[in-house]
Design an enzyme around this catalytic site. Structure first.
Site, PDB file in Angstrom:
ATOM      1  CB  ALA A  82       7.812  -7.746   6.147  1.00 29.80           C
ATOM      2  CG  HIS A  83       8.611  -1.592   5.829  1.00 30.39           C
ATOM      3  ND1 HIS A  83       7.522  -2.023   5.125  1.00 30.39           N
ATOM      4  CD2 HIS A  83       8.346  -0.312   6.176  1.00 30.39           C
ATOM      5  CE1 HIS A  83       6.640  -1.039   5.030  1.00 30.39           C
ATOM      6  NE2 HIS A  83       7.095   0.010   5.671  1.00 30.39           N
ATOM      7  CB  ALA A  84      10.344  -2.919  11.624  1.00 27.15           C
TER       8      ALA A  84
END
Lengths: 102, 144
Positions: B62-64
């Site tokens: 998960a990354h933004a």
């Protein structure tokens, strides 16, 4: 071999965010291309920026591959980022089809 | 390079992929490395674009973006007690959910390169086999 004499292959790796997945894809693509002996310049970006860019090969997750038809004549869809050997095979086949690898 | 914040949790119960993303980010939110909106952004991106965070069979990252509430360079793992479906056509179900964030466009390059190398070398299985949190943290800390 490269697409034109004296020019490295240009490769764009693409993900939705442009921070993580595309960077891992870039590393894998560099490894795969090195093992094929193909000189290449690999850059990574997010899918929105990619739409305004051009390359010889675009590599992305399957969910973005359809968006990249205008970016590169060769678009590879990747499902497993841990499978460098699979990426090497996909690249080899595509580059041979284009006549960029003998 | 900035020293990353690293944490891991094991035997995590998550109802679905959204819960798993929140779980992986929770230790980082807890120490102020991430704003609470960061996991929400990861989820929103996946709702807009599909399960971009699922990298390989059983493994999600998960990354933004930095501007989505990334305060520190950080990496965490949640090993799920029971796997969840992300809606990926080939890599479901997922039982190792990683979360990472970078405060700018450059701070994470070394960390992510090391993460990719460790994943290729079997990091996900090391995390799955970790009997307790301390062992998992040690395994993930090898990435820095």
């Amino acid at each position: 071999m490269s697409p034109a004499p004296n020019r490295p292959l240009t490769v764009l790796t693409v993900c939705g965010v442009g921070m993580g997945s595309s960077l891992i894809l870039k590393m894998n693509a560099e490894k795969a291309l090195a093992s094929l002996g193909v000189e290449a310049k690999v850059e990574h970006t997010d899918v929105s920026s990619a739409r305004g860019m051009k390359a010889d090969v675009a590599i992305a997750q399957g969910l973005h591959a359809d968006d990249l038809g205008s970016v590169a004549p060769v678009v590879l869809a990747i499902s497993n980022f841990m499978d460098v050997e699979g990426l090497r095979r996909q690249l080899e086949e595509a580059l041979r089809e284009q006549g960029w690898l003998s | 390079m900035t020293e990353p914040v690293i944490d891991a949790i094991v035997d995590v119960r998550a109802d679905d992929w959204r819960g798993a993303v929140h779980a992986a980010c929770a230790p980082l939110v807890g120490v102020g490395a991430l704003e609470p909106r960061y996991p929400e952004r990861c989820i929103a991106i996946a709702e807009d674009h599909g399960p971009y965070m699922v990298l390989a069979p059983g493994i999600a990252l998960a990354h933004a973006r930095p501007e989505d509430g990334a305060l520190r360079l950080c990496l965490a793992a949640a090993v799920l007690a029971a796997p969840v479906e992300f809606g990926h056509d080939q890599n479901d179900p997922v039982d190792v959910v990683l979360a990472f964030a970078s405060p700018d466009d450059a701070a994470h390059l070394v960390l992510l390169r090391n993460l990719a190398e460790h994943l290729l070398a079997g990091l996900a299985d090391q995390l799955r086999l970790a009997p307790d949190r301390a062992t998992a943290v040690r395994a993930l800390s090898a990435v820095r």
